[in-house]
Design a protein around this motif. Structure first.
Motif: not given
Length: 342
Positions: A87, A150, A154
């Motif tokens: 990420h 999520s 994110f």
């Protein structure tokens, strides 16, 4: 990159179902989750307790430990790992974008390099931007909810951080039935919530996409060291809030509404609305006066309606109070303004 904050750090309201999903990730890799649970100060017996919750700080600690220990930032969701730093790579690839719209498109495009199990897409129509997730493989039911939630959080957290502004959501949709912990969703996603939808998505005002990126590489390195509070908790200011309030006030045929009614339309508390406007250097009363002034001037210029009717139309109780306010705005009375053809 640690999972985003769902709640204030000291409040135990993050669903235990998300903790259970992380434990399932450990099971997939055949690793004992005891060290991660201990790091987060979560007692193993709590996992099975109906209605149990953890704090955002506990959840952050659990995620950070699990992602590194398993070397998988997806925690077992996908058919292949997302190694530690994945990420961060998405963040870095989007950082040099000229505006948020380009940044989100880059994020969606580069996410495909990490996994083919799901794809993200940015769609824009009728002034609304929508980030949607398409599932290309049947996700394990043990992970599916946590994965989709999520994935959206994110990107939303990064987007807020990147433009240094809260991005107020219009709506969020999920392709599953309302879970037992449905009450946690308004804390994760503002706006209207929809379950049993076709796919996971959230939508927001298109104008956020034009806001420029505010961060650089040094800021990114700092953020990635502890992403949770930096990507979510600090964003009280909404760079479009004043504009959106002004538009809502202008759209009300009966004149400006109450703070409570406007706050409800914006999915904020009245206190939060006033605080955020103050942080922008304005106030609800100032915006009301601005809208009333514009509407009054427009009607005085374009119509021959009696001043009393104009006063009522723009939200004043009588002609006297309207005339006093109008003189304060322009320096002349409404009648004189009309006669002078200003």
């Amino acid at each position: 990159m640690p999972a985003p904050a769902f709640l204030r750090p000291g409040r135990a309201a993050t669903p235990m179902a998300f903790v259970q999903a992380i434990v399932q990730g450990y099971a997939r890799y055949g690793v004992d989750p005891a060290a991660a649970l201990a790091q987060a100060q979560i007692a193993p017996q709590e996992l099975a307790r109906a209605g149990a919750r953890v704090t955002a700080a506990q959840f952050e600690a659990l995620n950070a430990h699990a992602m590194q220990e398993l070397d998988d930032e997806a925690l077992g969701w996908f058919s292949r790992r997302l190694p530690w730093g994945s990420h961060g790579m998405l963040c870095r690839a989007s950082l040099t974008s000229p505006d948020l719209g380009v940044a989100i498109k880059r994020w969606c495009r580069h996410h495909r390099l990490l996994t083919e199990d799901i794809t993200l897409e940015l769609q824009v129509a009728d002034g609304i931007a929508t980030v949607a997730v398409t599932e290309h493989r049947a996700l394990d039911p043990a992970f599916r909810e946590f994965c989709l939630v999520s994935t959206l959080r994110f990107l939303h957290g990064y987007a807020c951080w990147a433009i240094d502004s809260r991005i107020s959501l219009r709506a969020a949709s999920f392709p599953f039935a309302p879970p037992p912990h449905r009450d946690a969703y308004p804390l994760m996603f503002t706006g209207d919530l929809h379950f049993d939808a076709e796919r996971a998505s959230y939508s927001f005002d298109e104008r956020y996409l034009a806001l420029p990126m505010q961060r650089d590489e040094a800021a990114l390195r700092t953020m990635l060291r502890r992403a949770l509070p930096l990507t979510v908790l600090q964003y009280r200011r909404d760079r479009l809030l004043g504009q959106r309030v002004r538009e809502l006030l202008s759209a009300r045929a009966g004149g400006p509404g109450t703070g409570e009614a406007l706050a409800a339309q914006l999915h904020l508390s009245s206190r939060t609305l006033h605080r955020q406007l103050s942080e922008e250097g304005t106030s609800l009363q100032a915006l009301k006066d601005e809208v009333r002034r514009e509407q009054a001037i427009d009607q005085l210029r374009r119509t021959t309606r009696p001043i009393k009717q104009i006063a009522l139309a723009v939200g004043f109780r009588n002609e006297k109070s309207f005339s006093r306010a109008f003189r304060g705005w322009t320096g002349v009375a409404p009648g004189a303004f009309r006669q002078e053809g200003r």
